[in-house]
Design a protein around this motif. Structure first.
Motif, PDB file in Angstrom:
ATOM      1  N   ALA A 183       0.862  -1.182   0.000  1.00  0.00           N
ATOM      2  CA  ALA A 183       0.000   0.000   0.000  1.00  0.00           C
ATOM      3  C   ALA A 183       0.897   1.229   0.000  1.00  0.00           C
ATOM      4  N   ILE A 184       0.618   2.159  -0.902  1.00  0.00           N
ATOM      5  CA  ILE A 184       1.432   3.362  -1.043  1.00  0.00           C
ATOM      6  C   ILE A 184       0.555   4.593  -0.838  1.00  0.00           C
ATOM      7  N   ILE A 186       3.633  -3.134   3.610  1.00  0.00           N
ATOM      8  CA  ILE A 186       3.326  -4.392   2.922  1.00  0.00           C
ATOM      9  C   ILE A 186       2.332  -5.187   3.763  1.00  0.00           C
ATOM     10  N   PHE A 187       1.284  -5.674   3.104  1.00  0.00           N
ATOM     11  CA  PHE A 187       0.262  -6.493   3.755  1.00  0.00           C
ATOM     12  C   PHE A 187       0.216  -7.870   3.103  1.00  0.00           C
ATOM     13  N   LEU A 200      -9.495  -2.452   5.590  1.00  0.00           N
ATOM     14  CA  LEU A 200      -9.505  -2.609   7.041  1.00  0.00           C
ATOM     15  C   LEU A 200      -8.087  -2.611   7.611  1.00  0.00           C
ATOM     16  N   LEU A 201      -7.173  -3.324   6.948  1.00  0.00           N
ATOM     17  CA  LEU A 201      -5.787  -3.348   7.405  1.00  0.00           C
ATOM     18  C   LEU A 201      -5.145  -1.967   7.304  1.00  0.00           C
ATOM     19  N   ALA A 202      -5.396  -1.277   6.199  1.00  0.00           N
ATOM     20  CA  ALA A 202      -4.835   0.065   6.014  1.00  0.00           C
ATOM     21  C   ALA A 202      -5.447   1.046   7.005  1.00  0.00           C
ATOM     22  N   GLU A 230      -6.369   0.407  10.044  1.00  0.00           N
ATOM     23  CA  GLU A 230      -5.684   0.196  11.321  1.00  0.00           C
ATOM     24  C   GLU A 230      -4.303   0.841  11.290  1.00  0.00           C
ATOM     25  N   TRP A 231      -3.592   0.658  10.177  1.00  0.00           N
ATOM     26  CA  TRP A 231      -2.250   1.233  10.007  1.00  0.00           C
ATOM     27  C   TRP A 231      -2.286   2.759  10.109  1.00  0.00           C
ATOM     28  N   LEU A 232      -3.283   3.375   9.471  1.00  0.00           N
ATOM     29  CA  LEU A 232      -3.364   4.828   9.401  1.00  0.00           C
ATOM     30  C   LEU A 232      -4.229   5.445  10.492  1.00  0.00           C
ATOM     31  N   ALA A 233      -4.909   4.609  11.270  1.00  0.00           N
ATOM     32  CA  ALA A 233      -5.795   5.049  12.352  1.00  0.00           C
ATOM     33  C   ALA A 233      -6.915   5.961  11.850  1.00  0.00           C
ATOM     34  N   VAL A 234      -7.550   5.554  10.749  1.00  0.00           N
ATOM     35  CA  VAL A 234      -8.727   6.241  10.223  1.00  0.00           C
ATOM     36  C   VAL A 234      -9.797   5.194   9.929  1.00  0.00           C
TER      37      VAL A 234
END
Length: 82
Positions: free
Chosen positions: A5-6, A14-15, A28-30, A32-36
């Motif tokens: 993801a860029i 990387i997921f 959903l994974l992104a 969590e990573w970005l907290a949005v």
């Protein structure tokens, strides 16, 4: 398979995602990573339907996919107070 993801800022992550999983999984994974909230994310160079699978888009391992925060991006901690 590995999906990178860029963000527009150049930040990457990387997921690990199975080809048969839906695009929603990456959102959903992104999120969590970005907290949005996941609805605040656009995935792909064009609109990718959250209910379609990666294999239906012909996406294979080591693919780089842009993740864009939309104008209504709200941090998750702000949603909990609402």
């Amino acid at each position: 398979m590995k999906i990178t993801a860029i963000l527009l800022t150049g930040r990457t992550k990387i997921f690990e995602i199975e080809p048969g999983e839906k695009v929603l999984k990456l959102k959903l994974l992104a999120s969590e990573w970005l907290a949005v909230h996941h609805r605040a994310l656009k995935v792909g160079y064009y609109y990718m339907d959250s209910n379609r699978t990666f294999e239906s888009y012909g996406i294979t391992t080591d693919t780089k996919i842009p993740v864009i925060l939309t104008h209504n991006s709200v941090p998750l901690h702000d949603l909990e107070d609402a």
